[in-house]
Structure formats: structure tokens, C-alpha cells
Design an enzyme around this catalytic site. Structure first.
Site, PDB file in Angstrom:
ATOM      1  N   HIS A  97       0.835  -1.189   0.000  1.00  0.00           N
ATOM      2  CA  HIS A  97       0.000   0.000   0.000  1.00  0.00           C
ATOM      3  C   HIS A  97       0.880   1.254   0.000  1.00  0.00           C
ATOM      4  O   HIS A  97       1.938   1.278   0.636  1.00  0.00           O
ATOM      5  CB  HIS A  97      -0.905   0.034   1.227  1.00  0.00           C
ATOM      6  CG  HIS A  97      -1.746  -1.188   1.398  1.00  0.00           C
ATOM      7  ND1 HIS A  97      -2.659  -1.600   0.455  1.00  0.00           N
ATOM      8  CD2 HIS A  97      -1.809  -2.093   2.406  1.00  0.00           C
ATOM      9  CE1 HIS A  97      -3.248  -2.704   0.874  1.00  0.00           C
ATOM     10  NE2 HIS A  97      -2.753  -3.029   2.051  1.00  0.00           N
ATOM     11  N   GLU A 114      -1.497  -0.163   8.203  1.00  0.00           N
ATOM     12  CA  GLU A 114      -2.473  -1.044   8.847  1.00  0.00           C
ATOM     13  C   GLU A 114      -1.787  -1.913   9.893  1.00  0.00           C
ATOM     14  O   GLU A 114      -0.566  -1.878  10.058  1.00  0.00           O
ATOM     15  CB  GLU A 114      -3.165  -1.928   7.802  1.00  0.00           C
ATOM     16  CG  GLU A 114      -2.226  -2.854   7.055  1.00  0.00           C
ATOM     17  CD  GLU A 114      -2.899  -3.559   5.884  1.00  0.00           C
ATOM     18  OE1 GLU A 114      -4.115  -3.416   5.689  1.00  0.00           O
ATOM     19  OE2 GLU A 114      -2.195  -4.274   5.162  1.00  0.00           O
ATOM     20  N   ARG A 191      -1.206  -4.861  -6.205  1.00  0.00           N
ATOM     21  CA  ARG A 191      -0.862  -6.285  -6.226  1.00  0.00           C
ATOM     22  C   ARG A 191       0.402  -6.506  -7.042  1.00  0.00           C
ATOM     23  O   ARG A 191       0.505  -6.037  -8.176  1.00  0.00           O
ATOM     24  CB  ARG A 191      -1.981  -7.116  -6.860  1.00  0.00           C
ATOM     25  CG  ARG A 191      -3.273  -7.142  -6.100  1.00  0.00           C
ATOM     26  CD  ARG A 191      -4.213  -8.196  -6.688  1.00  0.00           C
ATOM     27  NE  ARG A 191      -5.582  -7.938  -6.271  1.00  0.00           N
ATOM     28  CZ  ARG A 191      -6.482  -7.320  -7.022  1.00  0.00           C
ATOM     29  NH1 ARG A 191      -6.178  -6.929  -8.243  1.00  0.00           N
ATOM     30  NH2 ARG A 191      -7.696  -7.112  -6.556  1.00  0.00           N
TER      31      ARG A 191
END
Length: 322
Positions: A97, A114, A191
Site C-alpha cells: 500500500h 495497517e 498487487r
């Protein structure tokens, strides 16, 4: 009267999802490949709905936009946090990310730092967490050549583990793992590898984002230095997992006990009950709690008391988020 605001989650089907969100938490899920419960969310891809109080029926993003006093008049165009439960019936894609600056420029939303609290993990389960490349050139070479065994770093995990995943960290939740994820409110994922699998709906492989992954990955990888501590608040064992500019995350554990908490510096608190039964008392009113319940303690809740047998993950926005 001040009160907690309970939230109705939103569910997302995923190629790697399963049925544990129903089997373990009792949620009414849309299919047998449901991967994500967006439990406390104001993100446009799945905002949770307030179930009680003066804002019942409104989505959390609507409350944020129209009633900012509920959040202590916190700054920002968007509600900064998102709490999820993930059921990885298969490996997630290997992904990374972006940070706030890159995401703002290229995706027009927040970046995504996260963290994961591991709810359950099958024996031998592993996460992909980090990589072995020493330079960006080596990273690009290994990605473009598909040298995944050389590149990717695997770590074993078990229930109760906690991993902090700063933006720029290559990662993937592995098969047989359930996590509670606390993250910045962003849905931007790059990805770099998806195990060559084909989406049954489209008949095609999912899109990859190789150049964005190379551009945004931290090189070399460094494990963050977490100072996990444990204290007592009443009968509750409080574990502090992380206190970052983006969010702070704790576990509150009660075994047939009671604990009273006072609001700290942050203007609101997000709460997810991972196991057990009990109640929360706010302003003289009792609210029952059970496994799978999620709620927010708004700014005007200055004190609350938990009672019963409860395992809770709680979070608050970090300084950067308010």
C-alpha cells in the site's frame, strides 16, 4: 444523554474468502467466499450504518460529514480509520500500500498503514511480511522475473499475535488465518503477485500493479520496533500494541470482572468485541455486549465501564488523524 453508537457492518466477497465470518461470528454473510467484514467504516466502498441513538439509520460517513461534533470536531475531509475482520480461506494476493503522499497524488485518497491482530490461525499458518531485496533495482528484478521464493519473507503466526504493517510493506495474510485489521481508511492496494489464479466470475487473472509496487515498497525491509506493554485497569488486562501517528491499538481482556475507562487525548474510540459476553455502562445505561459487536464511543462519552467476560480490540486515531 451520551451513549455508544453500535454499527451494522458491510461484507465483501473475495476470491480468497470463506465462511468463518458466519461460522465463528454468526454474521449473515452474502456467500461462502466472504472475505471481509467492514465493521467500523466510513469509506465510500462500504460505510457501516449506525443502529441506535439520534443518528440511527445514517451511515458513519454521513455522521462524519454532518455532525462533526460527535468526533470532537476532528479535522480532515474523511473519517481516518477503518476496522475490518478478514477470513483468509486462501492466501491473499501479495500486495503493498502507498503512503499518504503517493496515494494523494495518484489515487486521491489516504495512504494505508495497517495492523493485524490474529484472531485464529491454523497450525503451520504463515504470513508474507516483508522481503529480502537489498536495493530497489534488485526488488524490480525479482518482481519482474517472478522470483517470488527469493523475494518474499514468510513468518509463522498464531492466535494472539500482532503485526504492524506500515505503508510500503510487502505483505499477504496467509491461508487459514483470521485477523482483525485496524487501518487508515483507504482501499488502495497494489498487487505484485496473485498466485496466477483466475477469477471464476471474470475468467481472467486479477490486475497486477508491478510498477506502483516497485515505486512504493520500502527498500530494504525493516521490521517496525514495537514496544508492546501490559497494564491493569480495574480487573482488565490492557495490552498496548501500537501508538503511531495514524492510530493506537489496544486489547482489553476481562474475565468475570469490571473495569472503568476514562477518555484520553483522542476524541473518540472504536471498539470490537472478539469474544465473550458482558456489558458496557455509559451515563448510567447498560448496553449488552457479545462476540461480533462493533461500536464507537463518541466525544461526549468521557467514561465507560465494562463488565463480564470480554476480549476486545479497541483503537483511537493518532495525532495525525485529528
Amino acid at each position: 444523554m451520551s451513549e455508544p453508537y453500535f454499527l451494522k457492518p458491510v461484507f465483501h466477497e473475495k476470491i480468497w474468502g470463506g465462511t468463518k465470518l458466519h461460522d465463528d461470528f454468526g454474521y449473515d454473510i452474502p456467500s461462502d467466499h466472504t472475505g471481509e467484514c467492514w465493521a467500523i467504516s466510513a469509506h465510500p466502498h462500504g460505510p457501516a450504518t449506525v443502529e441506535n441513538g439520534p443518528y440511527a439509520g445514517m451511515t458513519l460517513d454521513q455522521v462524519w460529514a454532518q455532525h462533526r461534533d460527535v468526533f470532537g470536531n476532528a479535522k480532515g475531509d474523511v473519517f481516518p480509520l477503518l476496522t475490518k475482520i478478514l477470513d483468509a480461506s486462501e492466501d491473499l494476493s501479495v500486495q503493498v500500500h502507498p503512503d499518504d503522499a503517493y496515494a494523494a497524488e495518484h489515487e486521491h485518497e489516504l495512504g494505508k498503514t495497517e495492523c493485524w491482530y490474529v484472531i485464529a490461525a491454523e497450525p503451520g499458518a504463515t504470513m508474507i511480511y516483508g522481503h529480502h531485496a537489498k536495493t530497489r533495482e534488485q526488488l524490480a528484478e525479482w518482481i519482474n522475473n517472478g522470483e517470488w521464493e527469493k523475494l518474499l519473507r514468510r513468518v509463522p503466526v498464531k492466535a494472539g499475535d500482532f503485526l504492524y504493517v506500515p505503508s510500503g510493506t510487502i505483505h499477504a495474510v496467509g491461508k487459514g488465518i483470521m485477523v482483525l485489521e485496524t487501518q487508515q481508511s483507504s482501499d488502495t492496494t497494489y498487487r505484485l503477485y496473485d498466485w496466477d489464479r483466475v477469477d471464476k466470475t471474470t475468467g481472467k487473472k486479477r490486475e497486477l500493479h508491478l510498477q506502483q509496487s516497485i515505486d512504493t515498497t520500502n527498500v530494504p525491509h525493516h521490521d517496525p520496533d514495537l514496544n508492546i506493554t501490559t497494564t491493569q485497569v480495574g480487573d482488565a488486562t490492557v495490552t498496548t500494541y501500537v501508538q503511531s501517528p495514524f492510530f493506537s491499538v489496544w486489547q482489553w481482556r476481562l474475565t468475570n470482572g469490571q473495569a472503568t475507562f476514562n477518555r484520553g487525548k483522542a476524541p473518540y474510540t472504536l471498539v470490537s468485541v472478539l469474544d465473550g459476553d458482558g456489558k458496557i455502562t455509559v451515563d448510567g445505561q447498560d448496553y449488552p455486549l457479545h462476540k461480533g459487536v462493533h461500536f464507537m464511543l463518541p466525544y461526549d462519552v468521557k467514561q465507560w465501564t465494562l463488565s463480564g467476560d470480554l476480549q476486545i480490540i479497541a483503537s483511537e486515531p493518532g495525532d495525525k488523524a485529528y
